[in-house]
Design an enzyme around this catalytic site. Sequence first.
Site, PDB file in Angstrom:
ATOM      1  N   TRP A 511       0.812  -1.222   0.000  1.00  0.00           N
ATOM      2  CA  TRP A 511       0.000   0.000   0.000  1.00  0.00           C
ATOM      3  C   TRP A 511       0.847   1.273   0.000  1.00  0.00           C
ATOM      4  CZ3 TRP A 511      -1.081  -3.751   3.945  1.00  0.00           C
ATOM      5  CH2 TRP A 511      -2.120  -4.628   3.615  1.00  0.00           C
ATOM      6  N   HIS A 512       2.009   1.229  -0.614  1.00  0.00           N
ATOM      7  CA  HIS A 512       2.897   2.386  -0.646  1.00  0.00           C
ATOM      8  C   HIS A 512       3.012   2.960  -2.050  1.00  0.00           C
ATOM      9  CE1 HIS A 512       5.125   0.816   3.201  1.00  0.00           C
ATOM     10  NE2 HIS A 512       3.883   1.193   3.427  1.00  0.00           N
ATOM     11  N   TYR A 513       1.951   2.886  -2.825  1.00  0.00           N
ATOM     12  CA  TYR A 513       1.996   3.401  -4.195  1.00  0.00           C
ATOM     13  C   TYR A 513       2.093   4.928  -4.188  1.00  0.00           C
ATOM     14  CZ  TYR A 513      -3.042   3.693  -3.203  1.00  0.00           C
ATOM     15  OH  TYR A 513      -4.264   3.947  -2.628  1.00  0.00           O
TER      16      TYR A 513
END
Length: 579
Positions: A511-513
């Site tokens: 979830w680090h886009y």
Amino acid sequence: MGLWSWRVLLAALAGILFFSQHCRASQYVGNYTFMQNASSAANISYYDYIIIGGGTAGCPLAATLSQNYSVLVLERGGSPYGNPNISNLAAFGAALSDTSATSPAQRFISEDGVINSRARVLGGGTCLNAGFYTRASPNYVRDAGWDGKAVNESYEWVEKVVAFEPQMKQWQTAVREGLLEIGVLPNNGFTFDHSYGTKVGGTIFDNDGHRHTAADLLQYANPNGITVLLHSTVYRIMFRIKDGSKPRAHGVIFRDESGHKHKAYLNHGSKNEIIVSAGALGSPQLLMLSGIGPAQHLKDHNISIVFDQPLVGQGMSDNPMNAIFVPSPLPVEVSLIQVVGITTNGTYIEAASGENFAGSSSRDYGMFSPKIGQLSKVPPKQRTPEAMRKAIELMNNLEQVAFRGGFILEKIMGPISTGHLQLQNRDPNENPSVIFNYFKHPRDLERCIEGIGFIEKVIESKAFSPFKYENMPVSLLMNLTASSPVNLLPRHTNSSVSAEQFCRDTVMTIWHYHGGCQVGRVVDRDYKVLGVESLRVVDGSTFNFCPGTNPQATVMMLGRYVGVKILKERLGAAPAETM
């Protein structure tokens, strides 16, 4: 280990591997007098600053600017307060598993096939994530062109409200000692700082298991200078266009929870601005919907062109995550990310653990549960709704032994591989199309393979040995982790799965886009949108690379940092702190 025990364990591991959380819960209820539903807003209103997105960057930015100017925050989601699925660590993953239209997490699937989520709640991703808090490295700060002293002061401002030292227990301690044993040195102890070696990072969960989010930073706001409208979806930024001058942003059109249209305008004054903080998907999406983007793409969607900017939506990246489940012969504590090994080759090693508690709702909501889209048992393109349904059904029927253990994961720095984002339609409530091109660059794949090597060494270390079955080699764990949930047998039956194939087949998101409105391409170093006036973007969409091992601290810092910089430019002095 007896034959029966082996059969039970292998059958369980061949199903869906995930861990659960169980801890003390507390609840905090926000009492912001300036927060209201968008339906209560006037049809037309005026402000000095309009911030689109009350998320990880938007909340600290709004709180800072409100000290001296009137600020409107338009947040398309609701309040995090009073929602135990957000507030309580024990319920981690419950919000991410909610796929309803009112969920604080809006699920999307990239064109790569990896299932992901974007925030739809005041506080943004800090309301949904696993809580790890760590700063960016000094090199990252220097390369970004930030002022080091102001950056540190901004981090400290954030940390007074949301950052804590985690309570280390046996399993996380074993991972830490294993990292040190295999040479991920030095031992940096507990620290928010990012440097090579092994450390215990911060967390936004306090010792009572209560989550503190970016929304809590609104405690700093001047209540007379800020209005937060929930359930307000911005459809378009409005521009004044005069011959011979750049288009100037001067207002927005948004709809409330009932679908009624409202307009908000900037007060007169050349220094007043609209600031987009809608996230790595929302910010480039909104720029395109407002006429800033690739001309032909906008024409294809019948959008009037304000400024032809082909780089909007480009440079999209998501840090690939791969994990190995390690079943434990001993009970383990419930933990999210606490320890990280920062290696010199650009690979980060982290861990999470959890034991099944019979009858607990947390059984369903682990960080690696298919209910939140984290299905590594089949390659990304095969993660269909039917595969997800089967995986969840199998998970629900597993023996308790399957949930005793933890995951050790690796995430690569950067990454180098990039993709792009495009509109699918003109509805801002729907997801754009995005591809991240995981492992397209060969160095990213090499780093993943090296990361798997570090995980193997930790698992085989003396320090970690109490939490590993002696007769279960890492090759077996990898094969089982990558096995299909449909037939309950490993896919790679003739030999151990290769690390390269394991990386490609089991890739998940952490979830680090980021990307889509990058500095130097879409915005300048002051985060002003190139080619237009009175418009900035301040959030993770401006990043060229992910900062540190987790971006949330830096995104919150950035909101404060830019807010202080704006006030200094306008007032000649830093704002006073208020609580």
